[in-house]
Scaffold this motif. Sequence first.
Motif, PDB file in Angstrom:
ATOM      1  N   PRO A 299     -14.627 -25.717 -28.811  1.00 13.24           N
ATOM      2  CA  PRO A 299     -14.084 -24.679 -27.943  1.00 13.24           C
ATOM      3  C   PRO A 299     -12.798 -24.095 -28.516  1.00 13.24           C
ATOM      4  CG  PRO A 299     -14.716 -26.613 -26.677  1.00 13.24           C
ATOM      5  CD  PRO A 299     -14.824 -26.991 -28.126  1.00 13.24           C
ATOM      6  N   GLN A 300     -12.690 -22.773 -28.497  1.00  5.06           N
ATOM      7  CA  GLN A 300     -11.527 -22.100 -29.059  1.00  5.06           C
ATOM      8  C   GLN A 300     -10.357 -22.100 -28.076  1.00  5.06           C
ATOM      9  OE1 GLN A 300     -12.759 -18.232 -30.267  1.00  5.06           O
ATOM     10  NE2 GLN A 300     -14.039 -18.985 -31.950  1.00  5.06           N
ATOM     11  N   ALA A 323     -28.750 -22.754 -16.836  1.00  2.00           N
ATOM     12  CA  ALA A 323     -28.893 -24.220 -16.838  1.00  2.00           C
ATOM     13  C   ALA A 323     -29.725 -24.614 -18.052  1.00  2.00           C
ATOM     14  CB  ALA A 323     -29.560 -24.684 -15.544  1.00  2.00           C
ATOM     15  N   LEU A 324     -29.069 -24.673 -19.201  1.00  2.78           N
ATOM     16  CA  LEU A 324     -29.773 -24.893 -20.463  1.00  2.78           C
ATOM     17  C   LEU A 324     -28.907 -25.732 -21.401  1.00  2.78           C
ATOM     18  CD1 LEU A 324     -32.082 -24.258 -22.482  1.00  2.78           C
ATOM     19  CD2 LEU A 324     -30.845 -22.152 -23.074  1.00  2.78           C
ATOM     20  N   ILE A 347     -24.042 -17.585 -29.036  1.00  2.00           N
ATOM     21  CA  ILE A 347     -24.813 -17.897 -27.827  1.00  2.00           C
ATOM     22  C   ILE A 347     -25.562 -19.214 -28.018  1.00  2.00           C
ATOM     23  CG2 ILE A 347     -26.675 -17.121 -26.304  1.00  2.00           C
ATOM     24  CD1 ILE A 347     -25.941 -14.243 -27.036  1.00  2.00           C
ATOM     25  N   VAL A 348     -26.162 -19.389 -29.193  1.00  4.19           N
ATOM     26  CA  VAL A 348     -26.888 -20.629 -29.471  1.00  4.19           C
ATOM     27  C   VAL A 348     -25.940 -21.820 -29.403  1.00  4.19           C
ATOM     28  CG1 VAL A 348     -28.191 -21.908 -31.223  1.00  4.19           C
ATOM     29  CG2 VAL A 348     -28.628 -19.468 -30.868  1.00  4.19           C
ATOM     30  N   ARG A 349     -24.758 -21.686 -30.004  1.00  4.00           N
ATOM     31  CA  ARG A 349     -23.782 -22.780 -29.995  1.00  4.00           C
ATOM     32  C   ARG A 349     -23.264 -23.042 -28.578  1.00  4.00           C
ATOM     33  NH1 ARG A 349     -21.798 -20.082 -34.877  1.00  4.00           N
ATOM     34  NH2 ARG A 349     -22.436 -21.270 -36.707  1.00  4.00           N
ATOM     35  N   ARG A 350     -23.195 -22.003 -27.767  1.00  2.25           N
ATOM     36  CA  ARG A 350     -22.719 -22.159 -26.389  1.00  2.25           C
ATOM     37  C   ARG A 350     -23.597 -23.135 -25.612  1.00  2.25           C
ATOM     38  NH1 ARG A 350     -22.945 -18.115 -21.348  1.00  2.25           N
ATOM     39  NH2 ARG A 350     -21.061 -18.753 -20.249  1.00  2.25           N
ATOM     40  N   TYR A 351     -24.882 -23.158 -25.995  1.00  2.38           N
ATOM     41  CA  TYR A 351     -25.817 -24.060 -25.324  1.00  2.38           C
ATOM     42  C   TYR A 351     -26.138 -25.272 -26.204  1.00  2.38           C
ATOM     43  CZ  TYR A 351     -26.412 -20.416 -21.837  1.00  2.38           C
ATOM     44  OH  TYR A 351     -26.178 -19.500 -20.837  1.00  2.38           O
ATOM     45  N   ASN A 352     -25.211 -25.643 -27.094  1.00  4.89           N
ATOM     46  CA  ASN A 352     -25.311 -26.854 -27.924  1.00  4.89           C
ATOM     47  C   ASN A 352     -26.508 -26.832 -28.874  1.00  4.89           C
ATOM     48  OD1 ASN A 352     -23.043 -27.987 -26.589  1.00  4.89           O
ATOM     49  ND2 ASN A 352     -24.370 -28.666 -24.922  1.00  4.89           N
ATOM     50  N   GLY A 353     -26.778 -25.672 -29.447  1.00  2.00           N
ATOM     51  CA  GLY A 353     -27.839 -25.552 -30.440  1.00  2.00           C
ATOM     52  C   GLY A 353     -27.276 -25.312 -31.830  1.00  2.00           C
TER      53      GLY A 353
END
Length: 440
Positions: A299-300, A323-324, A347-353
């Motif tokens: 997180p920045q 919820a993802l 966006i992918v990183r936001r959901y732990n991808g």
Amino acid sequence: MKETFDYRNNLKQILQKTAGDERSLKNGLAAIKAVLGMVDSQSTAAQKTQATQTANKEIKQLLLGISQLIKSPGSNAAQKQSLSALHRLTFDQAIAKQYGSELAQLEVAIQQSTVTKEEVNQQVFEQAIKPNKPKRDYRKGKRYTVIRLVLGCDLINDNNEIVYTLTEKQIHQFNLTSGDIVEALPEPVTSHYEASILLVVGHRELATTEFDKIEEFKYAVVQGGTGHLAITHDIHGQKLRIRGKSIVLPIDASRYQTDDTPIVDGSIVDLAWYAGDVNLKKNPAQAIKLRWIYQLDQPQVKPKTKKKKIKQANSESKITKLALDLHYQRVGIAIGDNQNEVMLESIVRRYNGIPVAIDAFQGKKKLMDRQIQTLDLVILVTAFAAHDSTWNIREFASKYHVGFAVSSSKGYQAFERALYRAANGLPAYEGNQTITYETE
């Protein structure tokens, strides 16, 4: 050259002179055993001589690599040459038994060798006084066959000679295996690398004697506190097993302090090891190598002033989070010419991808095939994809049972919803149908 003992005539003569009485049979049997004993001793001596010659060859390569590393600290080529010879030496059970701990210490020392300030200054000076060379002509790339190593790979020519040795960082994006045929160009003399791969053009089956078999454990999860990190399973909960036995692999984070991505609790890494390494039985930690560390954004920090903090808080409150949780799955982003790539990766990183970019505008079909088979999900952004690439991506996603969804626009919400559908097995296209997107 020493002649090989031909025992066949001797056996023939013994059998011809052996009569049917008990004494003659006993004498004949004793003579046959003596001849066969001579053959066995000769065969054992030949095997020992061959093993000694092989070990001497690897020791010579190891010493040459270390000598070059002393002259040029941190030299990537010297490190690879030294480590390659050292690993082959450990395959000899006698050497591994007698010098295993010393070779392990030497391996750590070689890996920790870094470029000195004097070496950097010398390289800068040499580069400054050299005339500018014309840009490389990428049409002159030559073809080589890949021999995969635990870390990096060798490129060999048609005569099975090692021409270049590349690092894991250089080849990771290509997902190379032994037998792949690539086009490569040599790097400039001032570069830390020997060559660079342009593209993968094919594959040929190699004999098992041409390369060392390598086993992998991908997406392993690092757990524990500072100084007590270890790996027991991957992101899917599968346990780390060596020859059927579950193990706990300790991780020394200090060995990776110089890397761009540090090892901490929660890090995702790839492991690899030679299947024939004699250390796997008694000391797996010595055989298993950390091949790759995935970059996971933290997180920045928020802006400093109060006004900016308030505005940031207000803007975040308007963005509803779905919820993802992707649990560090690899997500392919099929998009052309890197359009909006940074935003979609966030966006992918936001959901732990873990985001993986796929060129869907000019992407080669074979390369797409190799990329998609390593993914868990793939999102196609049709606004930036060529028509033929769209069909190829759908075909490969279905072939490898990879979660697939389509984002019809480059917008934040459209891509986020496509990610949700792919992860939950919902329809690939949103269309006019009603789909419920649960939020946190």
